[in-house]
Design a protein around this motif. Structure first.
Motif, PDB file in Angstrom:
ATOM      1  N   ARG A  91      -0.417 -12.622  -1.335  1.00 10.99           N
ATOM      2  CA  ARG A  91       0.079 -11.634  -2.290  1.00 10.99           C
ATOM      3  C   ARG A  91       0.534 -12.307  -3.595  1.00 10.99           C
ATOM      4  O   ARG A  91       0.307 -11.791  -4.699  1.00 10.99           O
ATOM      5  N   ASP A 155       7.810  -0.757  -6.349  1.00 11.73           N
ATOM      6  CA  ASP A 155       7.352   0.604  -6.650  1.00 11.73           C
ATOM      7  C   ASP A 155       7.191   0.841  -8.147  1.00 11.73           C
ATOM      8  O   ASP A 155       6.822   1.947  -8.556  1.00 11.73           O
ATOM      9  N   MET A 158       3.184  -0.875  -7.391  1.00 10.09           N
ATOM     10  CA  MET A 158       2.350  -0.617  -6.212  1.00 10.09           C
ATOM     11  C   MET A 158       2.193   0.883  -5.934  1.00 10.09           C
ATOM     12  O   MET A 158       3.028   1.688  -6.331  1.00 10.09           O
ATOM     13  N   VAL A 159       1.145   1.207  -5.209  1.00 10.47           N
ATOM     14  CA  VAL A 159       1.034   2.521  -4.591  1.00 10.47           C
ATOM     15  C   VAL A 159       2.099   2.557  -3.491  1.00 10.47           C
ATOM     16  O   VAL A 159       2.149   1.673  -2.645  1.00 10.47           O
ATOM     17  N   THR A 160       2.964   3.551  -3.525  1.00 10.97           N
ATOM     18  CA  THR A 160       4.156   3.492  -2.670  1.00 10.97           C
ATOM     19  C   THR A 160       3.792   3.488  -1.188  1.00 10.97           C
ATOM     20  O   THR A 160       4.474   2.864  -0.372  1.00 10.97           O
ATOM     21  N   LYS A 161       2.705   4.126  -0.828  1.00 10.27           N
ATOM     22  CA  LYS A 161       2.260   4.105   0.573  1.00 10.27           C
ATOM     23  C   LYS A 161       1.942   2.671   1.011  1.00 10.27           C
ATOM     24  O   LYS A 161       2.267   2.263   2.120  1.00 10.27           O
ATOM     25  N   GLU A 162       1.315   1.929   0.116  1.00 19.28           N
ATOM     26  CA  GLU A 162       0.985   0.538   0.449  1.00 19.28           C
ATOM     27  C   GLU A 162       2.243  -0.331   0.495  1.00 19.28           C
ATOM     28  O   GLU A 162       2.372  -1.220   1.325  1.00 19.28           O
ATOM     29  N   ARG A 163       3.158  -0.055  -0.417  1.00 18.88           N
ATOM     30  CA  ARG A 163       4.397  -0.823  -0.402  1.00 18.88           C
ATOM     31  C   ARG A 163       5.180  -0.563   0.890  1.00 18.88           C
ATOM     32  O   ARG A 163       5.710  -1.479   1.508  1.00 18.88           O
ATOM     33  N   ALA A 165       4.006   0.333   3.803  1.00 16.59           N
ATOM     34  CA  ALA A 165       3.314  -0.310   4.923  1.00 16.59           C
ATOM     35  C   ALA A 165       3.589  -1.813   4.915  1.00 16.59           C
ATOM     36  O   ALA A 165       3.826  -2.431   5.961  1.00 16.59           O
ATOM     37  N   ASP A 166       3.595  -2.402   3.740  1.00 18.29           N
ATOM     38  CA  ASP A 166       3.853  -3.835   3.632  1.00 18.29           C
ATOM     39  C   ASP A 166       5.308  -4.147   3.982  1.00 18.29           C
ATOM     40  O   ASP A 166       5.602  -5.165   4.624  1.00 18.29           O
TER      41      ASP A 166
ATOM     42  N   ASP B 172       6.743   4.532   7.987  1.00 22.77           N
ATOM     43  CA  ASP B 172       5.454   5.240   8.040  1.00 22.77           C
ATOM     44  C   ASP B 172       5.613   6.736   7.735  1.00 22.77           C
ATOM     45  O   ASP B 172       4.630   7.453   7.593  1.00 22.77           O
TER      46      ASP B 172
END
Lengths: 424, 424
Positions: A91, A155, A158-163, A165-166, B172
């Motif tokens: 990353r 945020d 990043m796309v918050t969904k990806e953040r 998950a990470d 999630d």
């Protein structure tokens, strides 16, 4: 070595046999494993680090051990830290290209990363600073690295969904977070088992700090923030021992403490290490005064912070594509000043908090388990204690008074003032 | 119904057939499914809710739909929110026993929870407040619920390894967080597609608020905190429509927005709903003035906050077993006052932040997609707009000036002052 064998620690003797068929390594250093030269050079607290050199080049083989190397197998530590280091490195490379070693290979079961060998004249930054070397590019390079990784891992970008998950992925790096939570924020402030300090010289001051209510409360507030505020992917251990330098180049290594935490943590820890180097210089004047080195170090802190601010601001204006402080609320309404006001707020918060993290980092390096070579290499204990005492007082001041300190110049003036005091 | 069949939405017609062999349900309401009476009563924005009554009792069957019910299948929403609701309910029951409906059965694939039917005289708190009812126990019950769940779900109490694992689990729940992030913190402050407000009466004020730079920046700072500060497991949607009451009893329902966020969010959203009820009372005076109701509502906010503080403080002193503000640093050193100082800091932070969240919650219920029945049931649009305008001004004031407001009495005095103004 295949992924099917259970974990087994490498050694200088077994490395060539076990990794002799590794394609990535062979491609890099040459296929004739019998000609490889292997040295173990790990001088950190946790892992095995081998330099492997073959006919066509060298590489680093870094392997985690199932315990803390500094302490031994009485302190188990999971191998998965290697997994987090690998993912952090990828990353960081994506977000700040060229700032970390190139990765050639990762084996999760063997907890092993094969990566670029930063050969001499690369040297650990801490070592260079102890030697009194004034590296010309570190402030710029580290300031850019921090701004880019901290901004782009949040945020804000990043796309918050990806953040999220990470964040969930790195939440499992719990044992290494636990080390920081205890060793940095708590142990220095009571009589914890693994603490040590230069004694008896510092005994009085140590007792004073442990009785210092404002300091203890502040350290715990910072711990609260460290543990809860999952703002961005941190390096997590960004001190001068985690940076390799030449006069031209700067690379950040060893991000196995990576996790989602407050932006100010990386910045504060890094600056603390420059200020510690500053206070330690008095202990390294056998071959001449270090006045220019001291001035250089204060300049480095000021420049690092200025570069960080400038780059963070640039990214704010040009790459703010995440869900926070959306352009739809500001620029798209013709309200550029609104976005600038929000930026000022965010930078001010980072500033406030970094001083706290910096002060605590100074304390734990003098009072806790993991000390710094900056001070440790000062053989004369009275001289060392004098340097350390000044750093402790400085750390206390900036941690407790951080909301009343408005600029890096104020902090540096304070450092200079304390450094020039005669007594501890 | 077995877990092997794919998801299928229940209906009044199919429920008895599909759940007729469910042991938990049969045990609760009787085995003769042909005698079951089924009603669909979901009045929320997202889900199907059935009341099923049999020979020996009743139960609630709540099922998620793969889209937002309020909007339709143009807005998909994952079924897994039922999973998060189930896990939140079990944690809330463990941390604040008796505060949530009893769970009889959970089916992850069917996104279905069978739970205790809170039969009449249970009523949704919002409905009771619109009716002008003064419930005697809500402040105490909700104050205790918030203190216990927020404290016990944080690093003040939990084993940090378990908290981090739970944080990863709830990370999630990203789609429901996304709803809050957009609908609460951003959409109200620009011309977002799904917004609506009482028009044209509020048009001028809405334009003013959308041009209000300090307010927009503050809303985004709060969003930043909401998204990053994973302090404790929140209910996530704790408004007066998520609470069932009788004169004796109070139960919190519908925690499908649960995730790890800042403690102040639940408290702020809850108090905002009492303040909105306060401002809406003028619209419900057809059968007589509501002066006593208004006084009651301000009293409820004050008591809720007082109970929260008292219970949180009690837990701080008696159950602070987590890694934050460890006793080894304070009480174990004979420094009880240090622990009290830290407690004051933590409560002050919650206070500061809850006013921000409360102000924003007021705005989004009047300017955004999901409005409140408190205002919506005021048929006279001019009267409704007058109530709403006062609430909007109140929300703006407490969100932007929150750091300068020191007590709940100050807030309530401000509310009373604004409420008595003549004009919008």
């Amino acid at each position: 070595m295949t992924g099917n064998l259970p974990f087994e620690a490498l050694s200088v003797e077994t490395l060539a046999t076990r990794l002799g068929t590794n394609e990535a390594l062979c491609a890099k250093i040459g296929k004739d494993a019998s000609a490889w030269k292997v040295r173990e050079v790990g001088d950190g607290n946790l892992n095995l680090v081998f330099i492997v050199e073959g006919a066509s080049g060298g590489a680093i083989v870094k392997q985690a051990l199932p315990y803390v190397r500094l302490v031994g197998d009485s302190w188990p530590l999971p191998l998965k830290r290697s997994f987090f280091e690998y993912h952090a490195l990828t990353r960081q490379e994506a977000r700040a290209p060229g700032s970390v070693p190139e990765i050639y290979y990762f084996d999760e079961v063997q907890a092993l990363i094969i990566m670029e060998y930063l050969a001499p004249p690369h040297i650990i930054l801490r070592r260079a600073l102890i030697d009194g070397r004034r590296l010309p590019n570190i402030a710029r390079d580290i300031g850019l690295f921090m701004a880019r990784t901290l901004f782009r891992g949040s945020d804000l970008s990043m796309v918050t969904k990806e953040r999220k998950a990470d964040l969930a992925l790195f939440a499992d790096n719990v044992e290494l977070c636990d080390i920081t939570e205890n060793l940095v924020f708590s142990d220095p402030y009571f009589d914890a088992k693994m603490n040590r300090h230069t004694s008896p010289q510092l005994d009085g001051l140590v007792a004073e700090l442990r009785a210092d209510r404002d300091l203890k409360v502040e350290a715990q507030r910072l711990k609260h923030m460290f543990a809860a505020n999952a703002e961005t992917l941190l390096h997590g251990d960004l001190h001068s021992g985690s940076i390799m330098v030449t006069d031209q180049e700067t690379r950040m290594i060893d991000p196995e403490f990576a996790f989602y935490g407050p932006m100010a943590f990386d910045v504060g820890m890094l600056l603390a290490n420059f200020w510690m180097s500053f206070f330690s210089q008095r202990g390294h004047e056998q071959n001449g005064r270090r006045d220019a080195m001291r001035a250089y170090l204060l300049g480095v802190t000021a420049e690092t912070w200025a570069v960080f601010r400038a780059e963070f601001s640039l990214l704010w204006r040009t790459e703010r594509t995440g869900m926070l402080y959306q352009k739809s609320l500001f620029e798209d309404q013709g309200d550029r000043l609104g976005a600038e006001q929000a930026l000022d707020n965010v930078l001010h918060q980072i500033w406030d908090d970094l001083l706290g993290f910096a002060g605590i980092e100074v304390h734990r390096r003098i009072l806790g388990l993991a000390h710094n070579a900056d001070f440790e290499t000062i053989a004369d204990e009275d001289l060392r204690a004098s340097c350390e005492a000044k750093a402790l007082k400085f750390g206390r001041h900036i941690a407790v008074n951080r909301r009343q300190i408005h600029s890096i110049d104020e902090v540096n003036n304070l450092a200079a003032l304390i450094e020039q005091e005669n007594s501890i």
